[in-house]
Write a protein that holds these residues in place. Structure first.
Motif, PDB file in Angstrom:
ATOM      1  N   PHE A 247       0.819  -1.214   0.000  1.00 54.54           N
ATOM      2  CA  PHE A 247       0.000   0.000   0.000  1.00 54.54           C
ATOM      3  C   PHE A 247       0.854   1.266   0.000  1.00 54.54           C
ATOM      4  O   PHE A 247       0.342   2.366   0.202  1.00 54.54           O
ATOM      5  CB  PHE A 247      -0.925  -0.007   1.228  1.00 54.54           C
ATOM      6  CG  PHE A 247      -1.830  -1.205   1.272  1.00 54.54           C
ATOM      7  CD1 PHE A 247      -3.067  -1.191   0.640  1.00 54.54           C
ATOM      8  CD2 PHE A 247      -1.439  -2.369   1.928  1.00 54.54           C
ATOM      9  CE1 PHE A 247      -3.897  -2.295   0.668  1.00 54.54           C
ATOM     10  CE2 PHE A 247      -2.269  -3.481   1.965  1.00 54.54           C
ATOM     11  CZ  PHE A 247      -3.494  -3.446   1.326  1.00 54.54           C
ATOM     12  N   PHE A 248       2.160   1.088  -0.247  1.00 54.83           N
ATOM     13  CA  PHE A 248       3.111   2.203  -0.193  1.00 54.83           C
ATOM     14  C   PHE A 248       3.493   2.645  -1.599  1.00 54.83           C
ATOM     15  O   PHE A 248       3.831   1.826  -2.450  1.00 54.83           O
ATOM     16  CB  PHE A 248       4.362   1.777   0.571  1.00 54.83           C
ATOM     17  CG  PHE A 248       5.458   2.811   0.598  1.00 54.83           C
ATOM     18  CD1 PHE A 248       5.424   3.847   1.514  1.00 54.83           C
ATOM     19  CD2 PHE A 248       6.515   2.746  -0.301  1.00 54.83           C
ATOM     20  CE1 PHE A 248       6.440   4.802   1.540  1.00 54.83           C
ATOM     21  CE2 PHE A 248       7.528   3.689  -0.287  1.00 54.83           C
ATOM     22  CZ  PHE A 248       7.479   4.726   0.639  1.00 54.83           C
ATOM     23  N   SER A 249       3.435   3.961  -1.837  1.00 57.95           N
ATOM     24  CA  SER A 249       3.872   4.519  -3.113  1.00 57.95           C
ATOM     25  C   SER A 249       4.126   6.005  -2.934  1.00 57.95           C
ATOM     26  O   SER A 249       3.357   6.699  -2.253  1.00 57.95           O
ATOM     27  CB  SER A 249       2.796   4.296  -4.186  1.00 57.95           C
ATOM     28  OG  SER A 249       3.175   4.888  -5.414  1.00 57.95           O
ATOM     29  N   HIS A 250       5.205   6.507  -3.531  1.00 60.57           N
ATOM     30  CA  HIS A 250       5.503   7.936  -3.515  1.00 60.57           C
ATOM     31  C   HIS A 250       5.511   8.511  -2.086  1.00 60.57           C
ATOM     32  O   HIS A 250       4.943   9.571  -1.808  1.00 60.57           O
ATOM     33  CB  HIS A 250       4.504   8.706  -4.385  1.00 60.57           C
ATOM     34  CG  HIS A 250       4.577   8.359  -5.835  1.00 60.57           C
ATOM     35  ND1 HIS A 250       3.854   7.318  -6.384  1.00 60.57           N
ATOM     36  CD2 HIS A 250       5.307   8.886  -6.845  1.00 60.57           C
ATOM     37  CE1 HIS A 250       4.116   7.235  -7.682  1.00 60.57           C
ATOM     38  NE2 HIS A 250       5.008   8.158  -7.983  1.00 60.57           N
ATOM     39  N   ASN A 251       6.153   7.776  -1.176  1.00 64.79           N
ATOM     40  CA  ASN A 251       6.289   8.220   0.212  1.00 64.79           C
ATOM     41  C   ASN A 251       4.948   8.404   0.914  1.00 64.79           C
ATOM     42  O   ASN A 251       4.804   9.236   1.808  1.00 64.79           O
ATOM     43  CB  ASN A 251       7.108   9.512   0.306  1.00 64.79           C
ATOM     44  CG  ASN A 251       8.589   9.266   0.103  1.00 64.79           C
ATOM     45  OD1 ASN A 251       9.008   8.128  -0.133  1.00 64.79           O
ATOM     46  ND2 ASN A 251       9.384  10.314   0.188  1.00 64.79           N
ATOM     47  N   ARG A 252       3.986   7.589   0.504  1.00 63.91           N
ATOM     48  CA  ARG A 252       2.668   7.632   1.144  1.00 63.91           C
ATOM     49  C   ARG A 252       2.149   6.207   1.327  1.00 63.91           C
ATOM     50  O   ARG A 252       2.375   5.354   0.485  1.00 63.91           O
ATOM     51  CB  ARG A 252       1.665   8.424   0.287  1.00 63.91           C
ATOM     52  CG  ARG A 252       1.984   9.916   0.170  1.00 63.91           C
ATOM     53  CD  ARG A 252       1.012  10.596  -0.775  1.00 63.91           C
ATOM     54  NE  ARG A 252       1.175  10.096  -2.142  1.00 63.91           N
ATOM     55  CZ  ARG A 252       0.460  10.537  -3.176  1.00 63.91           C
ATOM     56  NH1 ARG A 252      -0.479  11.451  -2.997  1.00 63.91           N
ATOM     57  NH2 ARG A 252       0.671  10.040  -4.390  1.00 63.91           N
ATOM     58  N   VAL A 253       1.438   6.010   2.430  1.00 61.52           N
ATOM     59  CA  VAL A 253       0.761   4.739   2.681  1.00 61.52           C
ATOM     60  C   VAL A 253      -0.738   5.004   2.626  1.00 61.52           C
ATOM     61  O   VAL A 253      -1.262   5.849   3.365  1.00 61.52           O
ATOM     62  CB  VAL A 253       1.156   4.153   4.051  1.00 61.52           C
ATOM     63  CG1 VAL A 253       0.395   2.850   4.313  1.00 61.52           C
ATOM     64  CG2 VAL A 253       2.660   3.907   4.121  1.00 61.52           C
ATOM     65  N   ARG A 254      -1.413   4.282   1.740  1.00 63.58           N
ATOM     66  CA  ARG A 254      -2.860   4.487   1.555  1.00 63.58           C
ATOM     67  C   ARG A 254      -3.636   3.517   2.438  1.00 63.58           C
ATOM     68  O   ARG A 254      -3.494   2.316   2.341  1.00 63.58           O
ATOM     69  CB  ARG A 254      -3.232   4.279   0.088  1.00 63.58           C
ATOM     70  CG  ARG A 254      -4.719   4.488  -0.205  1.00 63.58           C
ATOM     71  CD  ARG A 254      -4.961   4.556  -1.699  1.00 63.58           C
ATOM     72  NE  ARG A 254      -4.469   3.367  -2.375  1.00 63.58           N
ATOM     73  CZ  ARG A 254      -5.184   2.256  -2.546  1.00 63.58           C
ATOM     74  NH1 ARG A 254      -6.410   2.179  -2.084  1.00 63.58           N
ATOM     75  NH2 ARG A 254      -4.665   1.218  -3.183  1.00 63.58           N
TER      76      ARG A 254
END
Length: 265
Positions: A247-254
């Motif tokens: 769920f991690f991408s571009h320094n974000r966890v959704r």
């Protein structure tokens, strides 16, 4: 509650969640989403169940609602009171249990809970209490975590390493619309569901996990339990990082959550 068989479990929750306050930075935007979803109006009498640092209660009060909040953790209630005081609000925050709400029948126009009531070990009691204090025609609305997504998957992983007490319902069940409908039953009508995302910044899955180990009650408890089992603790952390990475991408966890709204019959 007197002779509560889960009293020790709740004492552990009270202690573990005392470190949650830094997480309120991220739960503040979803609080506004829930209040909007519940259509809270000026002058409504609103209860925020398992209110934590009061982000939902304060958000509703800033819309003109007459708001109260309740939580197991006295530490978080201090922060809730401080949040209210910052904007000059007078909100009654009480230490209490979602399974035994200290309010009269039909007191509130709206009963809310954001990622809170779902930790009550007996959902039938928490549901009955939230509906009891809600007036007929009033709105119950809450945010929970779907079992197959980010936080629900974490709950499942935690349960494999540290099972909850016997007969305590897993909190992720509250993220299943079918189970929610069953629990609310014929006491409500017009049940509505809506999904939204809570996004947390993190440099990496490892950074996100480190933050969880400092602030998230169930993770804190598990790490403390495994402190004398370094092999299992290492294994748990490795599994957590793999899960988070999904769920991690571009320094974000959704973190996708489910909101439920219904009207009491």
């Amino acid at each position: 509650m007197t002779n509560d068989p889960f009293s020790q479990f709740k004492a552990g929750q009270r202690e573990a969640w005392a470190l949650f306050s830094p997480m309120a930075t991220f739960t503040t935007p979803p609080a506004a989403t829930l209040v909007e979803f519940a259509a809270v109006r000026e002058s409504d009498k609103v209860l925020d169940v398992a209110c934590g640092t009061g982000v939902v209660a304060v958000t509703a009060a800033l819309r003109g609602a007459n708001t109260r909040g309740l939580d197991l953790s006295p530490v978080l209630l201090e922060d809730a009171a401080a949040n209210a005081a910052t904007v000059g609000l007078s909100i009654e925050f009480l230490e209490g249990d979602a399974e035994a709400l200290p309010y009269d029948d039909g007191t509130f126009d709206v009963v809310l809970s954001q990622f809170g009531h779902m930790f009550a070990p007996r959902p039938e009691l928490a549901t009955a209490e939230m509906l009891r204090v809600l007036r007929p025609g009033g709105t119950i609305a809450f945010s929970t975590w779907p079992p197959d997504l980010m936080i629900g998957s974490i709950f499942s992983l935690l349960g494999r390493y540290l099972p909850g007490p016997t007969n305590a319902a897993p909190p992720s069940q509250w993220g299943d619309p079918n189970i929610v409908r069953q629990r609310l039953g014929d006491a409500v009508k017009d049940v509505q569901f809506q999904y939204d995302d809570m996004v947390m910044p993190a440099l990496s899955p490892k950074h996100y996990l480190a933050h969880m180990e400092r602030t998230a009650g169930p993770v804190i408890k598990l790490v403390q339990t495994l402190k004398d089992e370094p092999g299992r603790l290492t294994q748990f952390r490795a599994e957590m990082e793999l899960l988070i990475a999904r769920f991690f991408s571009h320094n974000r966890v959704r973190q996708t959550f489910l909101m439920t709204r219904a009207t009491k019959c």
